[in-house]
Design an enzyme around this catalytic site. Structure first.
Site, PDB file in Angstrom:
ATOM      1  N   ARG A  51       0.836  -1.145   0.001  1.00  0.00           N
ATOM      2  CA  ARG A  51      -0.036   0.098   0.219  1.00  0.00           C
ATOM      3  C   ARG A  51       0.900   1.424  -0.029  1.00  0.00           C
ATOM      4  O   ARG A  51       0.589   2.202  -0.758  1.00  0.00           O
ATOM      5  CB  ARG A  51      -0.844   0.105   1.228  1.00  0.00           C
ATOM      6  CG  ARG A  51      -2.322  -0.416   0.966  1.00  0.00           C
ATOM      7  CD  ARG A  51      -2.808  -0.880   2.368  1.00  0.00           C
ATOM      8  NE  ARG A  51      -1.969  -1.887   2.845  1.00  0.00           N
ATOM      9  CZ  ARG A  51      -2.134  -3.176   2.400  1.00  0.00           C
ATOM     10  NH1 ARG A  51      -3.083  -3.642   1.645  1.00  0.00           N
ATOM     11  NH2 ARG A  51      -1.251  -4.425   2.778  1.00  0.00           N
ATOM     12  N   THR A  52       1.658   1.441   0.816  1.00  0.00           N
ATOM     13  CA  THR A  52       2.458   2.596   1.147  1.00  0.00           C
ATOM     14  C   THR A  52       3.095   2.865  -0.175  1.00  0.00           C
ATOM     15  O   THR A  52       2.960   3.928  -0.703  1.00  0.00           O
ATOM     16  CB  THR A  52       3.350   2.533   2.121  1.00  0.00           C
ATOM     17  OG1 THR A  52       2.516   2.266   3.301  1.00  0.00           O
ATOM     18  CG2 THR A  52       3.837   3.953   2.436  1.00  0.00           C
ATOM     19  N   LYS A  80      25.505  -3.586  -1.002  1.00  0.00           N
ATOM     20  CA  LYS A  80      27.161  -3.455  -1.128  1.00  0.00           C
ATOM     21  C   LYS A  80      27.795  -2.633   0.114  1.00  0.00           C
ATOM     22  O   LYS A  80      29.024  -2.201  -0.049  1.00  0.00           O
ATOM     23  CB  LYS A  80      27.559  -2.612  -2.596  1.00  0.00           C
ATOM     24  CG  LYS A  80      27.005  -3.299  -3.644  1.00  0.00           C
ATOM     25  CD  LYS A  80      27.308  -2.417  -4.981  1.00  0.00           C
ATOM     26  CE  LYS A  80      26.871  -3.051  -6.261  1.00  0.00           C
ATOM     27  NZ  LYS A  80      26.995  -2.054  -7.187  1.00  0.00           N
ATOM     28  N   ARG A 101      11.286   3.937   3.207  1.00  0.00           N
ATOM     29  CA  ARG A 101      11.165   3.138   4.253  1.00  0.00           C
ATOM     30  C   ARG A 101      12.116   2.045   4.750  1.00  0.00           C
ATOM     31  O   ARG A 101      12.922   1.738   3.627  1.00  0.00           O
ATOM     32  CB  ARG A 101       9.993   2.210   3.850  1.00  0.00           C
ATOM     33  CG  ARG A 101       9.497   1.117   4.995  1.00  0.00           C
ATOM     34  CD  ARG A 101       8.400   0.245   4.364  1.00  0.00           C
ATOM     35  NE  ARG A 101       7.072   0.925   4.989  1.00  0.00           N
ATOM     36  CZ  ARG A 101       6.017   0.312   4.799  1.00  0.00           C
ATOM     37  NH1 ARG A 101       5.906  -0.871   4.558  1.00  0.00           N
ATOM     38  NH2 ARG A 101       4.903   1.236   5.088  1.00  0.00           N
ATOM     39  N   HIS A 129       5.146   6.185  11.400  1.00  0.00           N
ATOM     40  CA  HIS A 129       4.601   5.962  10.132  1.00  0.00           C
ATOM     41  C   HIS A 129       3.603   6.900   9.677  1.00  0.00           C
ATOM     42  O   HIS A 129       2.447   6.931   9.624  1.00  0.00           O
ATOM     43  CB  HIS A 129       3.930   4.586   9.818  1.00  0.00           C
ATOM     44  CG  HIS A 129       3.498   4.045   8.527  1.00  0.00           C
ATOM     45  ND1 HIS A 129       3.559   4.788   7.498  1.00  0.00           N
ATOM     46  CD2 HIS A 129       3.287   2.928   8.131  1.00  0.00           C
ATOM     47  CE1 HIS A 129       3.226   4.226   6.537  1.00  0.00           C
ATOM     48  NE2 HIS A 129       2.967   3.021   6.997  1.00  0.00           N
TER      49      HIS A 129
HETATM   50  C1  NCD Z   1       1.800  -0.865   8.295  1.00  0.00           C
HETATM   51  C2  NCD Z   1       3.159  -0.766   8.356  1.00  0.00           C
HETATM   52  O1  NCD Z   1       3.929  -0.871   7.323  1.00  0.00           O
HETATM   53  O2  NCD Z   1       3.615  -0.424   9.597  1.00  0.00           O
HETATM   54  N1  NCD Z   1       1.587  -1.058   6.810  1.00  0.00           N
HETATM   55  C3  NCD Z   1       0.934  -0.058   6.015  1.00  0.00           C
HETATM   56  O3  NCD Z   1       1.966   0.819   5.722  1.00  0.00           O
HETATM   57  N2  NCD Z   1      -0.186  -0.047   5.534  1.00  0.00           N
HETATM   58  C4  NCD Z   1       1.141  -1.768   9.142  1.00  0.00           C
HETATM   59  C5  NCD Z   1       1.643  -3.169   9.414  1.00  0.00           C
HETATM   60  O4  NCD Z   1       2.491  -3.529   8.333  1.00  0.00           O
HETATM   61  O5  NCD Z   1       1.141  -4.052  10.097  1.00  0.00           O
END
Ligand code: NCD
Length: 302
Positions: A51-52, A80, A101, A129
């Protein structure tokens, strides 16, 4: 130049403007179709995501911009031994804005400190997040009409869940919020400087809630598999349990879900987690426009 590391990086008033913009985008998509023409978003994902990352990419494409990046640390020079600081210096030569991320808490902050372009924290370890929080707040504000005077139950892995940590930070700035933390003892929230209640049983708490925020047990942050297996199905929300909940309660989940919400809940009007994912695109569009200094200038680009 502005970055987003934590939802508190924006004031409540700035968040309001961001959500107004996101709602305008929701209802007037074509107006924004060229707003980021010629701009590039880099997505640097050192941890798995559906999703993100894809909603960031969809957001930039909806704005007429382009995307580049990697979705796996092993396909980047991190494998590397390149540092995040060096990688972002390079990305700054190729893109106008970056979403990152990383499994290490604070890695996006290190990137921001060495970056020539705005950096967005797309999740750092069990820490924060912020763009999921923007998604959650926009969902609540759009569907309930306000972000204050609500009772919210956060349920599941409150220890490792970064979405929960960010959401609590953000919501604690609104008046009249009541927090109920629902978790097994081992997955309790790390200490928070706000008034809250803690319970173990979900069923007894449901009748009091305006919002139920479910989360999965974060397997990847556990030290041993046995603990995970013991705790993973501690909460399972199903149609039967939902009978105890108010008719206008909203069920949110950042997704992915594992077993914590049974599929028989999906067609209940209170289950808004798929809608929530759609709001994630609108709010990321609004965020990209804001951090690039393009908010309010979309029509001049058409
Ligand atoms: C979340 C995350 O990555 O922290 N997912 C997301 O970005 N929608 C929640 C999760 O992974 O449980």
């Amino acid at each position: 130049m502005r970055h987003l590391m934590n939802p508190l990086d924006f004031t409540v008033e700035e968040l309001d403007s961001l959500f107004d913009l996101a709602n305008d985008i929701e209802h007037n998509m074509p107006k924004y179709a060229h707003a980021c023409a010629g701009k590039k978003l880099a997505t640097c994902f050192y941890e798995p995501s559906t999703r993100t990352r894809l909603s960031f990419e969809a957001a930039m494409l909806n704005l007429g911009g382009s995307v580049l990046g990697f979705s796996d640390a092993n396909s980047s020079s991190a494998s590397k031994g390149e540092s995040v600081a060096d990688t972002i210096r390079i990305i700054s030569c190729y893109a106008d804005i970056c979403a990152i991320r990383h499994p290490k808490e604070g890695a996006p902050l290190v990137a921001a400190e060495h970056s020539g372009i705005p950096v967005i924290n797309a999740g750092d370890g069990g820490h924060q997040h912020p763009t999921q929080t923007l998604t959650d707040l926009l969902t609540i504000r759009s569907l309930r009409g306000h972000l204050d005077h609500l009772t919210i139950g956060l349920c599941g892995d409150l220890k490792f869940g970064r979405t929960v940590h960010s959401l609590i930070n953000a919501l604690s700035r609104y008046e009249g919020m009541r927090f109920i933390f629902i978790s097994p003892d081992e997955l309790r929230i790390p200490d928070k400087n706000i008034p809250y209640e803690e319970v173990i049983r979900l069923e007894d708490t449901l009748p009091q809630l305006d919002i139920l925020y479910m989360t999965r047990v974060q397997r990847e942050r556990f030290f041993n598999e046995e603990d995970y297996i013991r705790l993973k199905d501690f909460y399972i929300l199903n149609k039967k349990k939902l009978r105890h909940a108010p008719a206008d309660m909203l069920v949110l989940h950042p997704l992915p879900r594992v077993n914590e919400i049974s599929v028989d809940v999906d067609d209940d009007p209170r289950a808004v987690y798929f809608k929530q994912a759609q709001y994630g695109v609108y709010v990321r569009m609004a965020l990209i426009l804001t951090l690039l200094g393009l908010a309010g200038k979309e029509e001049t680009k058409c």
